[in-house]
Design a protein around this motif. Structure first.
Motif, PDB file in Angstrom:
ATOM      1  N   GLN A 248      38.860  31.036  56.764  1.00 51.29           N
ATOM      2  CA  GLN A 248      37.358  30.420  56.827  1.00 51.29           C
ATOM      3  C   GLN A 248      37.360  29.600  58.043  1.00 51.29           C
ATOM      4  O   GLN A 248      38.074  28.973  58.422  1.00 51.29           O
ATOM      5  CB  GLN A 248      37.545  29.304  55.537  1.00 51.29           C
TER       6      GLN A 248
ATOM      7  N   THR B  40      31.206  32.917  47.444  1.00 53.61           N
ATOM      8  CA  THR B  40      31.564  34.200  46.703  1.00 53.61           C
ATOM      9  C   THR B  40      30.523  34.268  45.449  1.00 53.61           C
ATOM     10  O   THR B  40      30.196  35.336  45.207  1.00 53.61           O
ATOM     11  CB  THR B  40      33.089  34.387  46.463  1.00 53.61           C
ATOM     12  N   TRP B  41      30.694  33.247  44.833  1.00 50.34           N
ATOM     13  CA  TRP B  41      30.008  33.263  43.349  1.00 50.34           C
ATOM     14  C   TRP B  41      28.617  33.661  43.504  1.00 50.34           C
ATOM     15  O   TRP B  41      28.225  34.428  42.952  1.00 50.34           O
ATOM     16  CB  TRP B  41      30.248  32.298  42.503  1.00 50.34           C
TER      17      TRP B  41
ATOM     18  N   ASN C  88      38.743  48.789  37.477  1.00 47.43           N
ATOM     19  CA  ASN C  88      39.461  47.694  37.664  1.00 47.43           C
ATOM     20  C   ASN C  88      40.820  47.778  37.137  1.00 47.43           C
ATOM     21  O   ASN C  88      41.112  48.561  36.583  1.00 47.43           O
ATOM     22  CB  ASN C  88      38.704  46.372  37.291  1.00 47.43           C
TER      23      ASN C  88
ATOM     24  N   ASN D 266      42.090  46.266  34.587  1.00 46.40           N
ATOM     25  CA  ASN D 266      42.205  46.100  33.184  1.00 46.40           C
ATOM     26  C   ASN D 266      41.940  47.760  32.672  1.00 46.40           C
ATOM     27  O   ASN D 266      41.992  47.847  31.399  1.00 46.40           O
ATOM     28  CB  ASN D 266      41.040  45.184  32.507  1.00 46.40           C
TER      29      ASN D 266
ATOM     30  N   ASP E  42      27.550  25.907  40.334  1.00 43.37           N
ATOM     31  CA  ASP E  42      27.191  26.289  39.005  1.00 43.37           C
ATOM     32  C   ASP E  42      28.442  26.299  37.980  1.00 43.37           C
ATOM     33  O   ASP E  42      29.484  26.796  38.335  1.00 43.37           O
ATOM     34  CB  ASP E  42      26.817  27.999  39.314  1.00 43.37           C
TER      35      ASP E  42
ATOM     36  N   ALA F 178      29.247  27.743  35.721  1.00 45.10           N
ATOM     37  CA  ALA F 178      29.844  28.880  35.153  1.00 45.10           C
ATOM     38  C   ALA F 178      30.899  29.698  36.121  1.00 45.10           C
ATOM     39  O   ALA F 178      31.443  30.711  35.967  1.00 45.10           O
ATOM     40  CB  ALA F 178      28.876  30.135  34.832  1.00 45.10           C
ATOM     41  N   THR F 179      30.589  29.159  37.542  1.00 40.82           N
ATOM     42  CA  THR F 179      31.586  29.566  38.642  1.00 40.82           C
ATOM     43  C   THR F 179      33.167  29.466  37.999  1.00 40.82           C
ATOM     44  O   THR F 179      33.735  28.502  37.646  1.00 40.82           O
ATOM     45  CB  THR F 179      31.561  28.744  39.691  1.00 40.82           C
ATOM     46  N   PRO F 180      33.661  30.657  38.178  1.00 39.73           N
ATOM     47  CA  PRO F 180      35.212  30.714  37.859  1.00 39.73           C
ATOM     48  C   PRO F 180      35.839  29.877  38.666  1.00 39.73           C
ATOM     49  O   PRO F 180      35.611  29.627  39.908  1.00 39.73           O
ATOM     50  CB  PRO F 180      35.860  32.105  38.143  1.00 39.73           C
TER      51      PRO F 180
ATOM     52  N   TRP G 137      37.068  30.613  42.549  1.00 40.70           N
ATOM     53  CA  TRP G 137      36.325  30.660  43.596  1.00 40.70           C
ATOM     54  C   TRP G 137      35.931  29.157  43.746  1.00 40.70           C
ATOM     55  O   TRP G 137      35.752  28.764  45.175  1.00 40.70           O
ATOM     56  CB  TRP G 137      34.830  31.546  43.293  1.00 40.70           C
TER      57      TRP G 137
ATOM     58  N   ARG H 208      38.896  28.282  45.981  1.00 37.13           N
ATOM     59  CA  ARG H 208      39.163  28.736  47.448  1.00 37.13           C
ATOM     60  C   ARG H 208      37.651  28.676  48.389  1.00 37.13           C
ATOM     61  O   ARG H 208      38.057  28.239  49.480  1.00 37.13           O
ATOM     62  CB  ARG H 208      39.329  30.394  47.084  1.00 37.13           C
ATOM     63  N   ASP H 209      36.701  28.830  47.741  1.00 34.01           N
ATOM     64  CA  ASP H 209      35.521  28.604  48.501  1.00 34.01           C
ATOM     65  C   ASP H 209      35.057  27.126  48.810  1.00 34.01           C
ATOM     66  O   ASP H 209      34.736  26.921  49.966  1.00 34.01           O
ATOM     67  CB  ASP H 209      34.456  29.081  47.914  1.00 34.01           C
ATOM     68  N   HIS H 210      35.192  26.302  47.797  1.00 35.14           N
ATOM     69  CA  HIS H 210      34.818  24.925  47.942  1.00 35.14           C
ATOM     70  C   HIS H 210      36.063  23.853  48.470  1.00 35.14           C
ATOM     71  O   HIS H 210      35.813  23.047  49.181  1.00 35.14           O
ATOM     72  CB  HIS H 210      34.127  24.598  46.709  1.00 35.14           C
TER      73      HIS H 210
ATOM     74  N   HIS I 250      38.726  25.086  49.549  1.00 34.42           N
ATOM     75  CA  HIS I 250      39.847  25.721  50.490  1.00 34.42           C
ATOM     76  C   HIS I 250      41.213  25.671  50.386  1.00 34.42           C
ATOM     77  O   HIS I 250      42.154  25.481  51.152  1.00 34.42           O
ATOM     78  CB  HIS I 250      39.580  24.884  51.901  1.00 34.42           C
TER      79      HIS I 250
ATOM     80  N   VAL J 141      39.344  39.970  36.560  1.00 31.53           N
ATOM     81  CA  VAL J 141      39.236  40.136  35.131  1.00 31.53           C
ATOM     82  C   VAL J 141      40.354  39.843  34.333  1.00 31.53           C
ATOM     83  O   VAL J 141      40.695  40.244  33.117  1.00 31.53           O
ATOM     84  CB  VAL J 141      38.996  41.728  35.032  1.00 31.53           C
TER      85      VAL J 141
END
Lengths: 747, 154
Positions: free
Chosen positions: A218, A285-286, A680, A682, B18, B20-22, B25, B28-30, B32, B42
């Motif tokens: 990043q 990403t989301w 995937n 699964n 959001d 609903a964000t897993p 993420w 990792r993204d926010h 770091h 999944v």
């Protein structure tokens, strides 16, 4: 030798025999370690000796590892070769991953099990060159003959006067000396680091979860990008509407790209790929994942095309057929083509006459499906293309092979390419094909921003460069006394066959015929751990087992007998194996596995193979539990010459054994009308811990032969060793992979 | 978008995402915290395993809203200096090949040993079968877990 980047123009370039290394200089302070991942860049105090070694005045010593690392542990074993000759304390050495700079390192090639084999002399020479220059610098300083001096533990000594000086104190002077033309290497008996197990130099970072992989990379202002590709092989983009997607939160842009320009002549590792993609770019990403679902795309069928591919100077026309392909149809086509004429690859004696005169013919057909690589780290690439340079952080096995592709398709001059070679979360052949580097570069160029392209697992599995689908029929002619009078091998595949006509058992039979055919496909394929060998070994070694059983011979003795015959009176030309080394692994396997004493309640299978310059044989013990083989023990014997880092080498063999067991039991990617059916993990079965062997016992033949391959050779023979053990356990032969289907049929 | 507080490795972070964000993420993204890996999204590979209130959890399956105000531990917080008994055992046995799955494996193993300080081979096989290692280091993972179990007792 060409210039790679402007900063490297500071180097005084000198090519020397063998190593082809760059000569020492003091690193200039003006270098800015921009966008450096992991290591903090190169400080001005480092003095460089050869392209691989950096020494600080306080005697800190750094070794650069040239080859991309994807788990084969070359980042430890390659620097060991340099350290061995340099005469330093390994525990004090810092290892740093080299950037893409192939002129400096000469070779940066991870693939074909060649890393150690091809680095064995050049890297040792690099270490020896630096050692000799340091010795000479001390001789000059002390006005003593260099022959009276010794180098060890990062210092030069004069025993007679008890003088000592560190490499750090000598480095600056040493760097100014002429490079010795013929560096003197240590004798085999003097090697004291090679052969001693050393821990993975990145182990501590791995277990602490430090940023090592491209997926982790990043920088400020970085955008995330994902692509939308056709839903099926045989389709292409017709049109799309991104109105809704562009309105989604965090989205910067949606556009389409052509990966390779029209008329671009692909080279060896430029895989064919879905070329026209829709790209969604956003902040996270989301957000990109969500926006991607809002793009409405129309797809259309492709038409048949012909492309010229430049395969390392040999131009070949490739047909890409139209149509939507399915696995069931593939099998019917392969079986039909097995009954038709094929290209003769090798013929010894008169096989037709021998088959006509045979009292008995044994004929067996084997097949295996497409396989996805499924590296744990899905494909990703970071790119930042500016007017100054094209900067990448890329997981790529052979970076230099991407150069002409980057130049042609990103319009970047070769000397402006900078690439960090991130640790790869698995490779297995997949990351030899760097189309994703071009994709990321095009997106960064368009966005004028740093971009990380991410493939989801679904993207990764549906846009693969898969192991091809294969079929082969083995036929043996027997006379009235059960002597084998002829062998016939006929194989095909989509889109390539796997027949190695000059490998064992060629050379052991007076009458021998090998044939192959190929059926073009629009499904993309590429190298997969031990390409072609991974299938043909499974078939050949299963057939030999069945043949031995038919004529009432012990399967190991049967192989040794054939090898002895091939050695004493080889039939034909170009036999591609050394019978003595082949026999050697089989003999040692007999001893180490206590071959004749199968443990009670267990069932035993054996197989052996030679590929990538190394010889491997496995014995597998299984017992059946709930319809699946429980693998109680595996004994593996390898002859890959000198083993540089034994414990890491064992780890690799254990991994290859488990990888092979997983793939032959469960592996198989299915297509229906061009669509990948398992998208995937699964939906796609991979081997898990409960299915892994309880124990794997690895032995290396001890010899002083220069090292040969290790990443691939243990993989191909494990398939048949398991199939042969499962035959003993179930009374059923396993001809078609994945074996789980055959087991389910029985139940 | 919604603001929420996340307690990760004993630190509190405020994120505006959001709901609903897993969690994967967001980590990792926010935040770091990239030691938690993306493998499949999944819940099939275990590369993203973290601890939620001490229990192993696949962070790709957990919306961030469900993790708010809970104790989240990632590999970066498993130990201060990378010296948790499980991490030390991983180094002792030199488990890793490519290393990508290993942080998830280590988080799963640490949670297992918390539940069962003396796991049998069958316990280990069953518990760890949610984590895929494509390089095939399973034998070393088993051995490292046994080593960690022994050293934890001392």
């Amino acid at each position: 030798m060409e210039k790679q980047t402007s900063r490297r123009s500071f180097l005084k370039v000198s090519s020397i025999s063998g190593g082809g290394m760059l000569l020492g200089f003091s690193w200039l302070a003006s270098l800015k370690p921009s966008e450096v991942m992991g290591a903090a860049g190169t400080a001005p105090e480092w003095v460089e000796l050869t392209g691989f070694i950096k020494i600080m005045a306080d005697n800190q010593i750094k070794i650069l590892s040239p080859n991309p690392e994807f788990g084969q542990n070359v980042m430890t074993s390659l620097p060991m070769l340099i350290a061995e000759e340099l005469e330093v304390d390994w525990k004090k050495i810092q290892v740093e991953m080299g950037d893409y700079d192939t002129p400096r390192f000469k070779s940066q090639f991870t693939g074909g099990s060649q890393s150690i084999r091809s680095a064995w002399m050049p890297l040792r020479k690099a270490g020896a060159t630096a050692r000799m220059m340091l010795l000479q610098a001390a001789a000059n300083l002390w006005h003593l003959p260099v022959a009276e001096l010794t180098a060890s533990n990062g210092s030069v000594m004069h025993k007679a006067t008890n003088k000592t000086i560190t490499y750090g104190q000598l480095a600056e002077a040493a760097a100014k000396l002429p490079v010795p033309a013929n560096p003197v290497l240590k004798k085999a008996s003097e090697l004291n680091l090679v052969g001693q197990s050393q821990k993975n130099v990145e182990g501590a970072k791995i277990v602490a979860g430090k940023s090592l992989f491209t997926m982790d990379y990043q920088v400020d202002g970085m955008l995330v990008a994902m692509a939308i590709r056709p839903p099926a092989f045989g389709m292409q983009l017709k049109s799309y509407d991104a109105t809704e997607a562009k309105k989604m939160p965090g989205i910067k842009d949606v556009f389409d790209i052509e990966v390779y320009k029209k008329g671009y002549e692909r080279a060896g590792f430029d895989t064919r790929t879905f070329n026209h993609l829709i790209v969604v770019v956003g902040n996270s990403t989301w957000e990109v994942l969500n926006a991607r679902k809002k793009v409405v795309a129309q797809w259309e069928s492709i038409v048949e095309t012909k492309e010229t591919v430049n395969n390392f100077g040999r131009k070949k026309e490739e047909t890409i057929p139209a149509g939507l392909e399915s696995s069931d149809k593939h099998m019917q086509q392969m079986l039909a083509l097995q009954g038709q004429k094929a290209k003769v690859l090798r013929k010894d004696g008169d096989p037709e006459a021998a088959f006509a005169a045979a009292k008995k013919v044994i004929e067996k057909t084997y097949s295996a499906p497409f396989l996805p690589h499924n590296t744990m780290e899905p494909i990703s690439c970071f790119a930042h293309i500016t007017d100054e340079k094209a900067f990448f952080v890329a997981p790529i096995q052979i970076p230099d092979m991407m150069k002409q592709n980057i130049v042609a398709n990103l319009d970047v001059p070769a000397d402006k390419i900078e690439m960090k070679l991130a640790r790869m979360g698995g490779g297995f052949g997949r990351r030899a094909y760097g189309h994703y580097i071009i994709e990321a570069g095009l997106i960064s160029k368009k966005m004028k921003a740093p971009v990380k392209l991410i493939y989801t697992r679904e993207d990764d599995m549906t846009n693969g460069v898969y192991r091809p689908a294969y079929i082969v029929t083995y036929k043996a002619a027997l006379d009235a006394n059960n002597n084998i009078t002829a062998i016939h091998i006929k194989g095909g595949g989509i889109p390539e066959h796997a027949v190695h006509e000059n490998r064992f058992p060629a050379g052991a039979f007076d009458n021998y015929l090998a044939e192959g055919w190929e059926l073009p496909s629009n499904i993309t394929i590429g190298a997969f751990r031990a390409p072609r060998s991974n299938f043909i070994a499974s078939a050949e070694q299963s057939f030999l087992d069945e043949l031995a059983q038919t004529i009432g011979k012990d399967p190991i003795d049967f192989r040794i007998e054939l090898l002895k015959k091939a050695k004493a009176s080889p039939v034909g030309k170009n036999n591609d194996y050394n019978a003595d080394r082949y026999i050697g692994v089989l003999e040692l396997l007999k001893e180490k596995s206590k071959w004749t004493a199968t443990p009670k309640g267990k069932h035993r299978g054996v197989a052996a193979y030679f590929c990538h310059n190394s010889y491997v044989a496995h014995v597998v013990d299984v017992s059946m539990k709930n319809g699946l083989p429980q693998i109680d023990n595996v004994v593996s014997v390898l002859d890959c010459g000198i083993v540089v880092n034994p414990d890491a080498a064992k780890n690799m063999v254990e991994g290859a054994v488990i990888d092979g067991i997983g793939n032959c039991l469960f592996g198989g990617l299915k297509f229906d009308k061009g669509v990948v059916l398992q998208q995937n993990l699964n939906q796609y079965r991979m081997i898990r811990m409960r299915e892994a062997p309880k124990k794997i016992d690895v032995h290396f033949v001890q010899n002083s032969i220069d090292p040969t391959g290790l990443g691939e050779p243990p993989f191909p023979p494990i398939f048949a060793a398991l199939a042969n053990a499962m035959y003993k356990a179930t009374g059923k032969r396993f001809y078609h992979q994945p074996f789980i289907n055959e087991l389910n049929k029985k139940a | 978008m919604a603001k929420m507080n996340l307690k990760v490795n004993h630190k509190t972070y405020t994120v505006d995402v959001d709901p609903a964000t897993p969690l994967l993420w967001v980590l990792r993204d926010h935040l770091h915290l990239v030691g938690t890996k993306f493998g499949c999204a999944v819940g099939a590979c275990g590369a993203c395993t973290i601890h939620l209130n001490g229990n192993a959890m696949k962070s790709c399956q957990l919306p961030v809203s469900a993790a708010a105000a809970q104790e989240i531990t990632t590999i970066e917080g498993l130990s201060e200096h990378g010296d948790h008994p499980v991490q030390k055992a991983w180094l002792d046995i030199d488990v890793a090949q490519c290393g990508y799955c290993q942080t998830g494996q280590i988080m799963a193993a640490a949670a297992l040993l918390k539940q069962k300080p003396n796991p049998t081979d069958a316990d280990i096989d069953n518990y760890m079968s949610g984590n895929i290692c494509r390089c095939g280091t399973y034998i070393r993972i088993r051995e490292a877990i046994k080593t960690a179990a022994k050293t934890s007792k001392k």
